[in-house]
Write an enzyme that holds these catalytic residues in place. Sequence first.
Site, PDB file in Angstrom:
ATOM      1  N   LYS A   1     -30.248 -31.129  48.583  1.00 32.78           N
ATOM      2  CA  LYS A   1     -29.436 -30.393  47.872  1.00 32.78           C
ATOM      3  C   LYS A   1     -28.284 -30.721  47.019  1.00 32.78           C
ATOM      4  CE  LYS A   1     -31.938 -26.114  48.398  1.00 32.78           C
ATOM      5  NZ  LYS A   1     -32.129 -25.328  47.222  1.00 32.78           N
TER       6      LYS A   1
ATOM      7  N   SER B   1     -29.321 -20.042  52.456  1.00 26.85           N
ATOM      8  CA  SER B   1     -29.596 -19.994  53.752  1.00 26.85           C
ATOM      9  C   SER B   1     -29.061 -21.218  54.491  1.00 26.85           C
ATOM     10  CB  SER B   1     -31.191 -19.769  54.281  1.00 26.85           C
ATOM     11  OG  SER B   1     -31.639 -21.293  53.589  1.00 26.85           O
TER      12      SER B   1
ATOM     13  N   ASN C   1     -28.625 -25.302  53.256  1.00 29.45           N
ATOM     14  CA  ASN C   1     -28.733 -26.517  52.681  1.00 29.45           C
ATOM     15  C   ASN C   1     -28.007 -26.403  51.290  1.00 29.45           C
ATOM     16  OD1 ASN C   1     -29.720 -27.846  54.817  1.00 29.45           O
ATOM     17  ND2 ASN C   1     -31.793 -27.991  54.146  1.00 29.45           N
TER      18      ASN C   1
ATOM     19  N   ASP D   1     -50.520 -41.878  43.912  1.00 28.46           N
ATOM     20  CA  ASP D   1     -51.573 -41.055  43.721  1.00 28.46           C
ATOM     21  C   ASP D   1     -51.433 -39.500  43.874  1.00 28.46           C
ATOM     22  OD1 ASP D   1     -53.849 -43.013  43.032  1.00 28.46           O
ATOM     23  OD2 ASP D   1     -53.533 -43.642  45.100  1.00 28.46           O
TER      24      ASP D   1
ATOM     25  N   GLY E   1     -38.114 -23.602  44.412  1.00 29.01           N
ATOM     26  CA  GLY E   1     -39.087 -24.566  43.485  1.00 29.01           C
ATOM     27  C   GLY E   1     -37.938 -25.631  42.729  1.00 29.01           C
TER      28      GLY E   1
ATOM     29  N   GLU F   1     -45.664 -24.886  50.739  1.00 28.20           N
ATOM     30  CA  GLU F   1     -44.744 -23.604  51.181  1.00 28.20           C
ATOM     31  C   GLU F   1     -45.209 -23.152  52.753  1.00 28.20           C
ATOM     32  OE1 GLU F   1     -44.213 -20.532  48.183  1.00 28.20           O
ATOM     33  OE2 GLU F   1     -46.556 -20.723  47.843  1.00 28.20           O
TER      34      GLU F   1
ATOM     35  N   GLY G   1     -45.072 -17.302  53.560  1.00 26.84           N
ATOM     36  CA  GLY G   1     -44.406 -17.038  52.380  1.00 26.84           C
ATOM     37  C   GLY G   1     -44.975 -17.638  51.225  1.00 26.84           C
TER      38      GLY G   1
ATOM     39  N   ASP H   1     -45.627 -16.979  48.215  1.00 26.63           N
ATOM     40  CA  ASP H   1     -45.360 -16.379  46.841  1.00 26.63           C
ATOM     41  C   ASP H   1     -45.508 -17.457  45.606  1.00 26.63           C
ATOM     42  OD1 ASP H   1     -42.031 -17.256  46.003  1.00 26.63           O
ATOM     43  OD2 ASP H   1     -42.629 -17.443  48.101  1.00 26.63           O
TER      44      ASP H   1
ATOM     45  N   SER I   1     -37.403 -33.148  52.874  1.00 26.44           N
ATOM     46  CA  SER I   1     -36.166 -32.405  52.123  1.00 26.44           C
ATOM     47  C   SER I   1     -34.936 -32.623  52.889  1.00 26.44           C
ATOM     48  CB  SER I   1     -36.861 -31.283  51.737  1.00 26.44           C
ATOM     49  OG  SER I   1     -37.061 -30.405  52.726  1.00 26.44           O
TER      50      SER I   1
END
Length: 320
Positions: free
Chosen positions: A54, A79, A81, A173, A182, A205, A209, A211, A305
């Site tokens: 981030k 939340s 980061n 690949d 996102g 994800e 969740g 979505d 991440s």
Amino acid sequence: MLTLPTYQDVIAAGARLQGHAHRTPVWQSRTADERLEASVFFKCENFQRMGAFKFRGAFNALSRFSAAQRQAGVISFSSGNHAQAIALSARLLGIPATILMPLDAPPSKIEATRAYGAEVILFDRYKCDREAMTRELAGQRGLTLIPPYDHPDVIAGQGTAAKELFEEVGALDFLLVPLGGGGLLAGSALSARALASACQVYGVEPLAGNDGQQSFRSGAIVHIETPKTIADGAQTQHLGQYTFGIIRRDVHDVVTASDAHLVEAMRFFAERMKMLVEPTGCLGFAAACHAGLPLAGKRVGVILSGGNVDLRRFGELLAA
């Protein structure tokens, strides 16, 4: 009509981040390679400044502020980061920062955000509309809002992680990327499209969740209730307009990982690779192991991440 960021924006972000963001290492594990029968390259953003990717997007966005914007200050919601990333970037650039954070965010993330000098305002993520609260405060105080993911400068900054990965290891690949709102996935897809056009980019994800998966497969942004998952960095309710525009164009598919598989991945990184990765950061590897993707014989990139997990919580999860 939105003007989506491009790979040229990622290149420009990389220049702004030079000397400020870490060029994080790419690690391999013979055990991981043997398990997946593939060559796996882990881009370790858990070693980034403030412990997560981030920082890239936050610093890139704040570095583009005008003098008036810098004087007035920045506001955001997160939340954890992105909160720390904005707080640290603002401190480095001399910009006042206000961050809305959920009451149940990891205490270590709240404390770190405050330690970087930001004003932290707590809210109940299950009852409050954080975006509406932030917009109202921004208007009242004259602050510039930099959201966690749906902003061209944020997306461009996040894309520099994948850019570095491709520059270091060459074409891949598959590229597996954690997916919350996102920003990281969209930025990674921009870099993959430019540097390895045959690479299949997957967003991953939490199972609780999905979505993003629903949005990708239906062709329209799907809104959900705040998911209950240990992957607190991916407890988003919907993708953004900018991120969805890039994801639907450049991403191959979106898959999910269960909390149990995230814990398994956390344990693997701790025991076999001697590093701390937070649950959200484990999404890509959890999917590599359990999503049924045809990885055998392939070169696979996995973006880790972040590594910002409360140590007590980390111990509890691994002991369960």
